[in-house]
Design a protein around this motif. Sequence first.
Motif, mmCIF file in Angstrom:
data_model
loop_
_atom_site.group_PDB
_atom_site.id
_atom_site.type_symbol
_atom_site.label_atom_id
_atom_site.label_comp_id
_atom_site.label_asym_id
_atom_site.label_seq_id
_atom_site.Cartn_x
_atom_site.Cartn_y
_atom_site.Cartn_z
ATOM 1 N N LEU A 180 0.871 -1.137 -0.074
ATOM 2 C CA LEU A 180 0.014 -0.032 -0.056
ATOM 3 C C LEU A 180 0.801 0.988 0.055
ATOM 4 O O LEU A 180 1.674 1.322 0.901
ATOM 5 C CB LEU A 180 -0.818 -0.002 1.061
ATOM 6 N N GLY A 181 0.412 2.272 -0.894
ATOM 7 C CA GLY A 181 1.179 3.454 -0.747
ATOM 8 C C GLY A 181 0.347 4.490 -0.240
ATOM 9 O O GLY A 181 -0.864 4.570 -0.376
ATOM 10 N N LEU A 182 1.214 5.312 0.478
ATOM 11 C CA LEU A 182 0.342 6.266 1.394
ATOM 12 C C LEU A 182 0.935 7.650 0.964
ATOM 13 O O LEU A 182 2.120 7.792 1.297
ATOM 14 C CB LEU A 182 0.478 6.181 2.930
ATOM 15 N N VAL A 183 0.094 8.434 0.321
ATOM 16 C CA VAL A 183 0.838 9.648 -0.136
ATOM 17 C C VAL A 183 0.179 10.908 0.284
ATOM 18 O O VAL A 183 -0.890 10.772 0.819
ATOM 19 C CB VAL A 183 0.860 9.991 -1.658
ATOM 20 N N GLY A 184 0.810 11.990 0.566
ATOM 21 C CA GLY A 184 0.511 13.325 0.885
ATOM 22 C C GLY A 184 1.531 14.145 1.377
ATOM 23 O O GLY A 184 2.679 13.797 1.485
ATOM 24 N N LEU A 185 1.079 15.248 1.449
ATOM 25 C CA LEU A 185 2.378 16.329 1.836
ATOM 26 C C LEU A 185 2.868 16.090 3.043
ATOM 27 O O LEU A 185 2.292 15.669 4.084
ATOM 28 C CB LEU A 185 1.722 17.910 1.628
ATOM 29 N N ASN A 186 4.020 16.849 3.347
ATOM 30 C CA ASN A 186 4.562 17.002 4.473
ATOM 31 C C ASN A 186 3.621 17.736 5.825
ATOM 32 O O ASN A 186 2.846 18.660 5.428
ATOM 33 C CB ASN A 186 5.816 17.928 4.406
ATOM 34 N N GLY A 187 3.693 16.974 6.812
ATOM 35 C CA GLY A 187 2.807 17.618 7.969
ATOM 36 C C GLY A 187 1.354 17.179 7.751
ATOM 37 O O GLY A 187 0.645 17.788 8.675
ATOM 38 N N HIS A 188 1.138 16.188 7.171
ATOM 39 C CA HIS A 188 -0.415 15.870 6.857
ATOM 40 C C HIS A 188 -0.841 14.455 7.716
ATOM 41 O O HIS A 188 -1.793 14.101 7.523
ATOM 42 C CB HIS A 188 -0.949 15.907 5.651
ATOM 43 N N PRO A 201 4.862 9.668 -8.043
ATOM 44 C CA PRO A 201 5.359 9.015 -9.399
ATOM 45 C C PRO A 201 6.131 7.838 -9.104
ATOM 46 O O PRO A 201 6.424 6.973 -9.547
ATOM 47 C CB PRO A 201 6.231 10.271 -10.314
ATOM 48 N N LEU A 202 6.798 7.968 -7.887
ATOM 49 C CA LEU A 202 7.825 6.826 -7.604
ATOM 50 C C LEU A 202 6.977 5.614 -7.431
ATOM 51 O O LEU A 202 7.533 4.753 -7.481
ATOM 52 C CB LEU A 202 8.861 7.212 -6.196
ATOM 53 N N LEU A 203 5.957 5.852 -6.842
ATOM 54 C CA LEU A 203 4.947 4.668 -6.344
ATOM 55 C C LEU A 203 4.164 4.125 -7.467
ATOM 56 O O LEU A 203 3.913 2.850 -7.663
ATOM 57 C CB LEU A 203 4.109 5.105 -5.331
ATOM 58 N N ASN A 204 4.078 5.115 -8.312
ATOM 59 C CA ASN A 204 3.056 4.631 -9.506
ATOM 60 C C ASN A 204 3.400 3.504 -10.202
ATOM 61 O O ASN A 204 4.367 3.310 -10.585
ATOM 62 C CB ASN A 204 2.939 5.887 -10.476
ATOM 63 N N GLY A 205 2.421 2.449 -10.251
ATOM 64 C CA GLY A 205 2.689 1.169 -10.834
ATOM 65 C C GLY A 205 3.177 0.169 -10.252
ATOM 66 O O GLY A 205 3.617 -1.046 -10.744
ATOM 67 N N ARG A 206 3.849 0.528 -9.087
ATOM 68 C CA ARG A 206 4.594 -0.352 -8.286
ATOM 69 C C ARG A 206 4.074 -1.105 -7.133
ATOM 70 O O ARG A 206 4.372 -2.161 -6.574
ATOM 71 C CB ARG A 206 5.869 0.127 -7.688
ATOM 72 N N VAL A 207 3.089 -0.118 -6.536
ATOM 73 C CA VAL A 207 2.157 -0.657 -5.526
ATOM 74 C C VAL A 207 0.809 -1.295 -6.042
ATOM 75 O O VAL A 207 0.473 -0.839 -6.980
ATOM 76 C CB VAL A 207 2.227 0.319 -4.293
ATOM 77 N N ASP A 208 0.011 -1.741 -5.044
ATOM 78 C CA ASP A 208 -1.049 -2.259 -5.468
ATOM 79 C C ASP A 208 -2.373 -1.258 -5.252
ATOM 80 O O ASP A 208 -3.254 -1.421 -5.971
ATOM 81 C CB ASP A 208 -1.737 -3.465 -4.381
ATOM 82 N N ARG A 209 -2.067 -0.348 -4.474
ATOM 83 C CA ARG A 209 -3.113 0.615 -3.998
ATOM 84 C C ARG A 209 -2.595 1.809 -3.407
ATOM 85 O O ARG A 209 -1.532 1.707 -2.740
ATOM 86 C CB ARG A 209 -3.911 -0.184 -2.965
ATOM 87 N N VAL A 210 -3.110 3.016 -3.716
ATOM 88 C CA VAL A 210 -2.355 4.264 -3.358
ATOM 89 C C VAL A 210 -3.453 5.098 -2.606
ATOM 90 O O VAL A 210 -4.572 5.202 -3.193
ATOM 91 C CB VAL A 210 -1.857 5.412 -4.315
ATOM 92 N N LEU A 211 -3.323 5.415 -1.445
ATOM 93 C CA LEU A 211 -4.141 6.163 -0.737
ATOM 94 C C LEU A 211 -3.560 7.545 -0.323
ATOM 95 O O LEU A 211 -2.654 7.659 -0.089
ATOM 96 C CB LEU A 211 -4.728 5.602 0.978
ATOM 97 N N GLY A 212 -4.524 8.667 -0.413
ATOM 98 C CA GLY A 212 -3.795 9.814 -0.020
ATOM 99 C C GLY A 212 -4.249 10.349 1.407
ATOM 100 O O GLY A 212 -5.065 9.611 2.188
ATOM 101 N N MET A 213 -3.494 11.070 1.845
ATOM 102 C CA MET A 213 -3.500 11.724 3.264
ATOM 103 C C MET A 213 -3.685 13.232 3.269
ATOM 104 O O MET A 213 -2.748 13.920 2.731
ATOM 105 C CB MET A 213 -2.389 11.109 4.124
ATOM 106 N N HIS A 214 -4.639 13.654 3.776
ATOM 107 C CA HIS A 214 -4.831 15.252 3.900
ATOM 108 C C HIS A 214 -5.374 15.564 4.889
ATOM 109 O O HIS A 214 -6.386 15.220 5.677
ATOM 110 C CB HIS A 214 -5.635 15.626 2.842
ATOM 111 N N ALA A 215 -4.644 16.585 5.874
ATOM 112 C CA ALA A 215 -4.995 17.082 7.309
ATOM 113 C C ALA A 215 -5.435 16.106 8.221
ATOM 114 O O ALA A 215 -6.270 16.404 8.963
ATOM 115 C CB ALA A 215 -6.003 18.121 6.827
ATOM 116 N N GLY A 216 -4.613 15.032 8.187
ATOM 117 C CA GLY A 216 -4.965 14.187 9.261
ATOM 118 C C GLY A 216 -5.985 12.954 8.792
ATOM 119 O O GLY A 216 -6.440 12.226 9.673
ATOM 120 N N GLU A 217 -6.697 13.068 7.470
ATOM 121 C CA GLU A 217 -7.652 12.190 7.071
ATOM 122 C C GLU A 217 -7.231 11.500 5.901
ATOM 123 O O GLU A 217 -6.470 12.100 5.053
ATOM 124 C CB GLU A 217 -9.184 12.799 6.897
#
Lengths: 296, 249
Positions: free
Chosen positions: B32-40, B204-220
């Motif tokens: 699982l990829g977990l993406v989001g900006l710094n501090g989120h 872009p580093l994760l794209n196509g390499r992990v099974d699923r990507v979720l975003g993280m924004h403001a702690g959610e």
Amino acid sequence: MDVVFSALLLASMYGLVAIGISFTWASIGMLNLAQGFIFTAGGYTAFLFAEIASTYGLEGVALSVGLIVAGMLGSAVAGLAVGAVAFLPLQDRDNFRTRSLIATLAISLIGTQVWLIFFGPQNKPLPPIFGTGRTEIAGSGIGNGQLGAIVVAVLMLGAVILWMRSSRAGLQMRAMMMNPLGAAVVGVSVRTTGMRVLAISGALTGLASVLLAQTFFVSPTSGVQPLTVGLIISLAGGLGSIPGTVAAAGLLGLAEALTARYLQQSLVPFVLFGIVVLILIFRPRGLGGLLEDVRE
Amino acid sequence: MAILELAGVSAGYGPVRVLHDVNLSVNPGERLGLVGLNGHGKTTLLSAIVGLTGWQDGSIIFEGRQIGGRRTHGMGRTTPNIVRQGIALAPQGDAIFPGLTVRENLDSGAYTRATWRSRRSRCDHVLDVFAPLRPLLRQTAGTLSGGERRMVSVGRALMADARLYLVDEPSLGLAPKISLGLVAALCEINIGDGAMIIAEQNLPLLNGRVDRVLGMHAGELKQDVGEALGDIPPAAEAMAQGMHHGRAL
């Protein structure tokens, strides 16, 4: 030559106490002011053991080994007791360092009074562990008590350092000294390992206590001098650095022996503190900073 | 059954609440990829799973066992136990042991009694993945470069016999070529029916390499990754955004 022997004796005794203080500080961040109490605990345990042993007529090698083991055990238990009061309940609270500093200071003050109540103010002698004779080395004599103390202390220090370097438990302790977060992440429990460090530091201090009682006596306040000198040696060595602490113990032991011999015994504290202040002015991280080239 | 199940997890440090009611389910064998900006909250989420937050609340079930719950203090007190149940974390900032050699650093990852005996063969496996470390085994870890340190940190996590691997920001602070190699290596490791969560700022580093990507924004958590990244994916923007939000959590 006597100066060398005297320096070696002081260095090895101070080294044992200072390594304990240094380990404790580096691994759990507690400046253990109760180390003097732990020191006397070992001395009195050995004294009690000697009393019991004499009623059973125990003597010779069994008595000597028993005295050393009793001293180390007594101090290790005292170390654990200090941990149970000053480390476990405070460990994850704010300002742990200040709180534990005050807690260990309290233990140290109360401990002295407890010894006074139970054993009185008189000095208690321990039976000689290494016999009473003298040995001639390189044209000068040294009491067997002192020679034995130096040899046993150096062997024990070497064994502990080797064990720290090679065993799994030693790896855990060194890991915790360098990075507590990293240690937690690989599954090292700060609380369990911290208590283990306190027991080992205590045992080393207890050994110093029994060995030093070969030359001096056990008394309620006999832990003050080793605590003070142990503290300044661990500071001069750069708290947490094993080679630094050994080097500082050697340096300050030599300084004390030379001062006592060629100047005056009463000048010793001035010289020791002077050296430490100079080291810390020019090398804020102590001698360890010179000996280990690692960036944090 | 999910290998990891988070329900209503909130966490933070002192008065600051970083995570807000996070629900997450990770399946066996999933990367699982977990993406989001710094501090989120990416780091806080991974920290909460192993009990390394200031306080936390909510259910975290790992392989059927509850490892979360409500806690107001005691940061890190449960961590060693959780780690021994089979969760390995490569934390942000590496947390390597600077005075130990590379080999000792890796060995420390196999600290549990069972894995300690097999540490030599496990070490060989890690060195197959991170080949550049092989000639450095006897070197003190404090003298390594940033990329090498990261490899030691991630390699140490891989030394554990874990069912769930958590890797925090493998690319942070590394040259693009090095971080690409590191992430690619991570994504090729055979995790069997275990799982791996990779927190990463660089989508872009994760794209196509992990099974699923979720975003993280403001702690959610967000299903929509674009929203988490605010539709401004370029790295420079992300950095500026990160600085705006203050220190990384």
